[in-house]
Design an enzyme around this catalytic site. Structure first.
Site, PDB file in Angstrom:
ATOM      1  N   GLY A 287       0.840  -1.192   0.000  1.00 14.93           N
ATOM      2  CA  GLY A 287       0.000   0.000   0.000  1.00 14.93           C
ATOM      3  C   GLY A 287       0.866   1.229   0.000  1.00 14.93           C
TER       4      GLY A 287
ATOM      5  N   ASP B 243      -6.203   5.236  12.769  1.00 14.44           N
ATOM      6  CA  ASP B 243      -6.425   4.782  11.398  1.00 14.44           C
ATOM      7  C   ASP B 243      -7.303   3.531  11.404  1.00 14.44           C
ATOM      8  OD1 ASP B 243      -6.278   4.733   8.676  1.00 14.44           O
ATOM      9  OD2 ASP B 243      -4.228   3.958   8.572  1.00 14.44           O
TER      10      ASP B 243
END
Ligand code: NAG
Ligand code: NAG
Ligand code: NAG
Ligand code: NAG
Ligand code: NAG
Ligand code: NAG
Ligand code: NAG
Ligand code: NAG
Ligand code: NAG
Ligand code: NAG
Length: 735
Positions: A426, A542
């Protein structure tokens, strides 16, 4: 015309003109005539009694021309070779002419003397004529034969290339070692038909190289005119028919009587010959025939650049004293004296070994430097990343859960970060599956350059994270600080992320509501734990479905928390982060840039929605337009059409429960942080909803699938082992 020449044993007219050339280099026997005309006659050949070795070598000299005596035809000798054992002689020509309706019966024969044979390598049976068939009947040990046919119907057809091609001239091989032959013609082929340009046919044995055919040989008797004395042919001769071994034994007849002579096998014929040894020259058949070669007098043949001194059988080439020879054989003398040379050599060796040593040292030093630099680099990173601090902390706080890995360890575990080991990639970096030496499977997170605020902070984070011990939090096993950006080592989660489970639909077509509730509850518990276990609270920062991992039995574990410590500082990084968490981000945070526990609650609300709607945080429902799940949900709730947005698979029983979950989500998604519940409250609520749901399930047991009811009474919210298997089962059924 017939020419019969029987065995000639003409007593030579003894020319006892002993030309006193009794020098060492005389080729003839002492006291014998050495030359005849221009030809030197070397012993074993000789003129007159006692001057030749044996019968066949008896020659006579007439009008400065040399002839062989003991031969059936008077052969003139043109050339004698001692070394190869050969002699070039003249041979007879057989002639067959057509005249007055008849053909002369021409033939020619020859017998060689003992120890002489006709060389079959050098000679060819040659016939000249335009309707000619010539035969050679020969004898060596056996009877041998050869035939040669030439044909040319007219003058134009004659081959004028000089070759004996069969048109005017033909050539054919003869048998080896012939001692006699008789050449004849077949009269059925006669010159009657070609009379006007070729009245005669000819046949002879001739040295191939010395005979060149010319068309005019066909006219009249031009050929016999040209070769009056005969055509050159080559005879092989030997000193004896026996082999060298036999010859040496029989000393009385041994021909090689000279000191320094040696017996050699004849190269062209059977028998032996004599040669002088190397370094000697002369006539090996004569006593004292082989004389030492004074090589120093023949500098063209024997090279010497130094001082030449002749030795018996060789020569000594040396350099003047004080000089050194480069090549000992020919003494190219070097201006340097020997000692100087030796000194130079020593010096050279010294210098080169020094140079080699120096180079080796430099090389080793370079390698060492490289190593040191690498070590320093590692150390620098280690320190920069707070390695020492971490060590201290670990010591002082007795943290034994976190390990510091070396780069090598991690490289080994991930097969050098091989792409086949990648399990996630990612914007943050790459996650690799690693297998440690003790066969433990781990996940290694190799971040891209991240914005590390302070090494102290990072270490603090490490310490905190390492102390977190919750069953629903992915365990941090250790880190590697020897690299620019630290690598983190986590426990490996075999079932992937929640995101994959609920959004990659082909992997799990259906997930039971119970499983969804369980995952929600477990995640909530983990967050609640984070918020309450430490002070100041650990804010995940997150929370999103990709950060909820699934372990064995699909137990949910949250990961990647602590983002608050590594928050972006500048606008660009901020935007990047916002993009990454779009759909999850607390709207309050966007305004105030201040992460709180309530930010996590908001994000969790979105995850909750994902679970019940099976839609991604930002989704599109057929239309191009991307929608925020949170706003769509809130709108649907407001318009009392909740069902329209929920996952169809969980509609049906437990609608009231879903309403409750929806209400919970709504609370979590409140615009104002203070209106949102605490994470612990959320967890509590979920626990309650789940319990109710399970009760309902038990009540509806008769209608439900049997397996779902397996040990329902065994329910215990703190234990998910059971539920894990239920979950797995649900998934199984869903497939
Ligand atoms: C000998 O050699 C000379 C020149 O080399 C030549 O003119 C002469 O004809 C030769 N004599 C014989 C008999 O061959
Ligand atoms: C043979 O040669 C020598 C010189 O080479 C000459 O003087 C002599 O006349 C020659 N003899 C004949 C018969 O030609
Ligand atoms: C011997 O033969 C060679 C060529 O085969 C020739 O060059 C040479 O002159 C000959 N020697 C004599 C003495 O005829
Ligand atoms: C044949 O030869 C003889 C002499 O040998 C001669 O007299 C005669 O004329 C010749 N005949 C022909 C046809 O040429
Ligand atoms: C010469 O050859 C012809 C045919 O080629 C033959 O008729 C004749 O008899 C031959 N003559 C002799 C003398 O053999
Ligand atoms: C005979 O032997 C010598 C020496 O080997 C060689 O030079 C020569 O060509 C041979 N002769 C023939 C006809 O082969
Ligand atoms: C050569 O052959 C011819 C014909 O066959 C014969 O007449 C003659 O006698 C033979 N010569 C020798 C020396 O054998
Ligand atoms: C030749 O050799 C023999 C013995 O090997 C020796 O007695 C004789 O003196 C030698 N002759 C010469 C000229 O060297
Ligand atoms: C060559 O000569 C050198 C010096 O003159 C001497 O030392 C050496 O032994 C000689 N070698 C032979 C093979 O005679
Ligand atoms: C050569 O001549 C001798 C004496 O004249 C004789 O005895 C011997 O048979 C002859 N050899 C040949 C091969 O012609």
């Amino acid at each position: 015309m017939a020419r019969v020449l029987p065995w000639l044993t003409l007593a030579a007219t003894l020319l006892l003109t002993t030309i006193k050339t009794s020098t060492a280099s005389s080729m003839a026997k002492p006291g014998c005539r050495e030359t005849c005309g221009n030809l030197t006659i070397p012993y074993p050949f000789g003129i007159g009694p006692g001057c030749y070795y044996t019968n066949g070598f008896d020659v006579s000299c007439e009008d400065n021309r040399t002839f062989m005596h003991n031969s059936s035809s008077l052969m003139e000798i043109y050339n004698i070779s001692l070394i190869g054992g050969q002699a070039r002689v003249s041979t007879l020509i057989a002639t067959n002419c057509y005249k007055n309706g008849t053909t002369t019966d021409g033939w020619a024969s020859a017998t060689t003397a003992e120890l002489f044979t006709i060389s079959n390598k050098a000679n060819k049976l040659t016939a000249v004529g335009c309707n000619t068939l010539a035969f050679l009947g020969g004898y060596n040990e056996y009877t041998a034969g050869a035939g040669c046919f030439s044909m040319c119907p007219n003058k134009q057809s004659v081959d004028d290339s000089g070759q004996c091609s069969g048109m005017g001239c033909c050539q054919t091989s003869i048998a080896p070692s012939l001692t006699s032959f008789n050449m004849t013609f077949d009269n059925r082929y006669n010159n009657s038909v070609v009379l006007e340009f070729n009245p005669c046919s000819y046949a002879f044995v001739a040295e191939q190289d010395s005979f060149r055919f010319e068309p005019f040989y066909l006219e009249g008797d031009k050929l016999t005119e040209k070769f009056k004395g005969g055509v050159p042919a080559v005879l092989d001769w030997v000193a004896g028919r026996e082999s060298c071994d036999e010859a040496i034994k029989d000393r009385t007849s041994y021909a090689c009587i000279s000191n320094n002579s040696q017996c050699v096998k004849s190269p062209n014929a059977t028998g032996y010959l004599c040669n002088c040894k190397d370094g000697f020259e002369g006539n090996p058949y004569l006593a004292d025939g082989c004389q030492d070669i004074n090589e120093c007098q023949k500098p063209d043949h024997y090279k010497c650049f130094g001082i030449c001194s002749n030795t018996i059988g060789g020569y000594n080439c040396s350099c003047p004293s004080g000089t050194h020879s480069i090549d000992p054989k020919i003494s190219i003398c070097n201006p340097h004296t020997a000692s100087e040379k030796a000194k130079l050599t020593k010096l050279f060796i010294g210098i080169s070994s020094c140079a080699i040593l120096l180079l080796t040292c430099i090389f080793a030093l370079l390698i060492e430097c490289q190593k040191k630099r690498l070590m320093k680099e590692k150390e620098r990173f280690f320190q920069q990343n707070g390695g020492l601090l971490l060590y201290e902390q670990i010591r002082s706080k007795q943290v034994d859960t976190v390990r510091i890995f070396t780069t090598e360890e991690l490289e080994q575990a991930t097969n050098n970060f091989h792409s086949s080991r990648e399990i996630g990639r990612g914007s943050y970096g790459t996650v690799y599956k690693g297998i440690l030496k003790d066969n433990r499977v781990v996940a290694i997170k190799r971040s891209k350059i991240m914005n590390m605020v302070q090494k102290d902070d990072f270490v603090q984070e490490m310490i905190i994270l390492s102390q977190i011990n919750h069953r629903n939090v992915v365990k941090l096993l250790g880190c590697c600080l020897e690299v620019e950006v630290p690598m983190l080592v986590y426990e490996f989660m075999p079932k992937g992320t929640l995101f994959e489970l609920i959004h990659v639909t082909y992997r799990s077509p259906s997930i039971s509501l119970d499983a969804r509730l369980r995952i929600a509850q477990e995640s909530a518990e983990a967050l609640a734990y984070l918020h309450s276990s430490a002070s100041p609270p650990i804010i995940h920062g997150d929370v999103k479905s990709p950060n909820i991992l699934l372990g064995d039995n699909y137990i949910a574990k949250i990961t990647d928390f602590g983002a608050s410590r590594m928050l972006p500082k500048d606008e660009i990084q901020f935007m990047t982060m916002v993009q990454g968490t779009l759909g999850y981000l607390d709207p309050e945070y966007l305004q105030e840039r201040q992460l709180t526990e309530k930010s996590d609650v908001y994000s969790f609300g979105v995850v909750l929605l994902e679970l019940i709607t099976r839609k991604t945080a930002i989704y599109s429902d057929g239309t191009e337009e991307k929608k925020s799940l949170a706003s769509s949900f809130l709108l649907a709730l407001k318009e009392s059409r909740l069902q329209s947005i929920l996952d169809r698979n969980i509609l049906g029983v437990g609608m009231e429960l879903l309403q409750e979950v929806a209400q919970l989500a709504k609370c979590c998604l409140s615009m104002k942080g203070e209106e949102r519940p605490l994470m612990s409250e959320v967890a509590e609520k979920l626990r309650f909803i789940r319990r109710t749901w399970r009760k309902q399930l038990t009540e509806n047991a008769s209608e439900e699938t049997e397996c779902l009811l397996e040990n329902p009474s065994n329910y215990d919210p703190s234990s998910t082992g059971r539920h894990g298997s239920l979950m797995a089962l649900d998934l199984e059924i869903g497939r």
